[in-house]
Design an enzyme around this catalytic site. Structure first.
Site, PDB file in Angstrom:
ATOM      1  N   ARG A 269       0.794  -1.219   0.000  1.00 16.85           N
ATOM      2  CA  ARG A 269       0.000   0.000   0.000  1.00 16.85           C
ATOM      3  C   ARG A 269       0.828   1.271   0.000  1.00 16.85           C
ATOM      4  O   ARG A 269       0.560   2.203  -0.758  1.00 16.85           O
ATOM      5  CB  ARG A 269      -0.939   0.032   1.220  1.00 16.85           C
ATOM      6  N   THR A 270       1.815   1.340   0.869  1.00 20.28           N
ATOM      7  CA  THR A 270       2.512   2.624   1.019  1.00 20.28           C
ATOM      8  C   THR A 270       3.234   2.988  -0.274  1.00 20.28           C
ATOM      9  O   THR A 270       3.109   4.108  -0.778  1.00 20.28           O
ATOM     10  CB  THR A 270       3.483   2.573   2.212  1.00 20.28           C
TER      11      THR A 270
ATOM     12  N   LYS B 238      26.263  -4.182  -1.941  1.00 19.92           N
ATOM     13  CA  LYS B 238      27.715  -4.020  -2.137  1.00 19.92           C
ATOM     14  C   LYS B 238      28.352  -3.301  -0.953  1.00 19.92           C
ATOM     15  O   LYS B 238      29.549  -3.080  -0.935  1.00 19.92           O
ATOM     16  CB  LYS B 238      27.975  -3.209  -3.406  1.00 19.92           C
TER      17      LYS B 238
ATOM     18  N   ARG C  59      11.475   3.983   3.021  1.00 15.80           N
ATOM     19  CA  ARG C  59      11.098   3.014   4.071  1.00 15.80           C
ATOM     20  C   ARG C  59      12.357   2.237   4.436  1.00 15.80           C
ATOM     21  O   ARG C  59      13.057   1.732   3.561  1.00 15.80           O
ATOM     22  CB  ARG C  59      10.013   2.062   3.585  1.00 15.80           C
TER      23      ARG C  59
ATOM     24  N   HIS D 121       5.483   6.237  11.263  1.00 19.97           N
ATOM     25  CA  HIS D 121       4.917   6.121   9.915  1.00 19.97           C
ATOM     26  C   HIS D 121       3.942   7.300   9.764  1.00 19.97           C
ATOM     27  O   HIS D 121       2.728   7.128   9.782  1.00 19.97           O
ATOM     28  CB  HIS D 121       4.208   4.771   9.793  1.00 19.97           C
TER      29      HIS D 121
HETATM   30  C1  NCD Z   1       2.041  -0.891   8.154  1.00 17.98           C
HETATM   31  C2  NCD Z   1       3.536  -0.677   8.221  1.00 17.98           C
HETATM   32  O1  NCD Z   1       4.262  -0.966   7.269  1.00 17.98           O
HETATM   33  O2  NCD Z   1       3.945  -0.186   9.262  1.00 17.98           O
HETATM   34  N1  NCD Z   1       1.577  -1.096   6.857  1.00 17.98           N
HETATM   35  C3  NCD Z   1       1.276  -0.014   6.087  1.00 17.98           C
HETATM   36  O3  NCD Z   1       2.100   0.828   5.807  1.00 17.98           O
HETATM   37  N2  NCD Z   1      -0.004   0.125   5.705  1.00 17.98           N
HETATM   38  C4  NCD Z   1       1.525  -1.868   9.122  1.00 17.98           C
HETATM   39  C5  NCD Z   1       2.096  -3.257   9.131  1.00 17.98           C
HETATM   40  O4  NCD Z   1       2.956  -3.609   8.338  1.00 17.98           O
HETATM   41  O5  NCD Z   1       1.647  -4.028   9.985  1.00 17.98           O
END
Ligand code: NCD
Length: 307
Positions: free
Chosen positions: A57-58, A87, A108, A136
């Site tokens: 999703r993100t 590397k 991320r 997040h």
């Molecule tokens: C979450 C995350 O990556 O922190 N997912 C997301 O971004 N929608 C929650 C999760 O992974 O449990």
């Protein structure tokens, strides 16, 4: 406060005034996307996504947000395996490189603090798309927007957060936004997975910690369910101890208010029974849609473009 040229690292960067502005913009963007599909707002910009951890999703919502703003996208998913990290390149050098190709970097990373580190070397904005068990912030924005859309307000609410509150970064960010208003919390988790001290310190609303959902459920206005964060545990055996500890089933939902909003950042494993998906209180797929709209809003703000 202006977000033009700013990195988005933590939920602590937002105030009630900036949230009001963000959600009004998101409403306007929603209408425009419905009418126009793709807007020309960022047609001179390139966004890079740099993901060291899995994401559905993100990453895709950021990428579709940028595309719907007319911008372009370059992308490294699975950066741990497929970028020069393998590397031995440092995060700082990777950031110094990617900023030569793009105007904003969505990052991320597995480590808490990685987005802060990246923002200190970058000359372009960094957007934190999850830093280990840290934060997040854009998920928290879309969660707040969902709460506002679903319940018509984001204050005067009793919010229960349940599951892995220790490692769940979405909870760490969301509770910092909800505490800006007059709300109260129930933090429901096994004793080993309670909300960390650094988050508790930021919470000014009244809260109660418990292991027992059913005891408090009839009171709850928003139930925010999270996944046990398997990847953060030292061993499979430790994870197995908590796996399936809370399950929202149709029987559990019978004890909840008819107006309760049921949310989950997703992915769900077994915390919410699919039998609930058709319950009108299940907001998690509407929550997903809000993700793209909020990320369009934040990208336009970071570039100082009016919508
Ligand atoms: C979450 C995350 O990556 O922190 N997912 C997301 O971004 N929608 C929650 C999760 O992974 O449990």
């Amino acid at each position: 406060m202006s977000f033009t040229g700013q990195s988005i690292i933590s939920a602590n960067q937002f105030s009630p005034a900036s949230l009001k502005d963000i959600f009004e913009r998101a409403d306007r963007i929603t209408k425009r996307v419905q009418q126009e599909g793709v807007l020309p707002t960022l047609n001179d910009k390139v966004m890079a996504t740099l993901f060291y951890e899995p994401s559905t999703r993100t990453r895709l919502s950021f990428e579709s947000a940028m595309q719907r703003l007319g911008g372009r996208v370059v992308s490294t998913s699975s950066a741990k395996q497929y970028s020069s990290v393998i590397k031995g390149e440092t995060l700082s050098d990777t950031i110094r490189t990617i900023q030569q190709y793009s105007d904003v970097i969505v990052l991320r990373h597995t480590d808490k603090g990685a987005a802060t580190e990246a923002s200190t070397v970058a000359q372009i904005p960094i957007i934190n798309a999850g830093d280990g068990d840290g934060e997040h912030p854009t998920q928290a924005l879309l969660d707040m927007y969902t709460i506002l859309k679903e319940s018509g307000r984001h204050e005067g609410l009793k919010i229960a957060m349940i599951g892995d509150l220790k490692y769940g970064r979405t909870v760490h960010s969301l509770s910092q936004l909800l505490t800006l208003y007059d709300n109260s919390f129930y933090f429901v988790s096994p004793p080993e997975l309670t909300i960390p001290a650094w988050v508790k310190e930021k919470i000014t609303c009244p809260y109660q910690e418990t292991q027992n959902l059913l005891e408090i459920l009839p009171e709850v206005d928003v139930l925010y369910v999270t996944r046990i964060q398997k990847e953060r545990f030292e061993s499979e055996a430790e994870y197995e101890r908590y796996r399936g500890v809370y399950k929202i089933t149709p029987e559990v939902m019978e004890k909840a208010k008819s107006t309760m909003v049921l949310m989950h950042p997703l992915p769900r494993i077994d915390e919410i029974s699919p039998a609930i998906d058709t319950d009108p209180r299940a907001a998690y797929f509407r929550q997903v849609k809000n993700g793209m709209l909020i990320r369009m809003t934040m990208l336009s703000l970071v570039f100082g473009r009016n919508l």
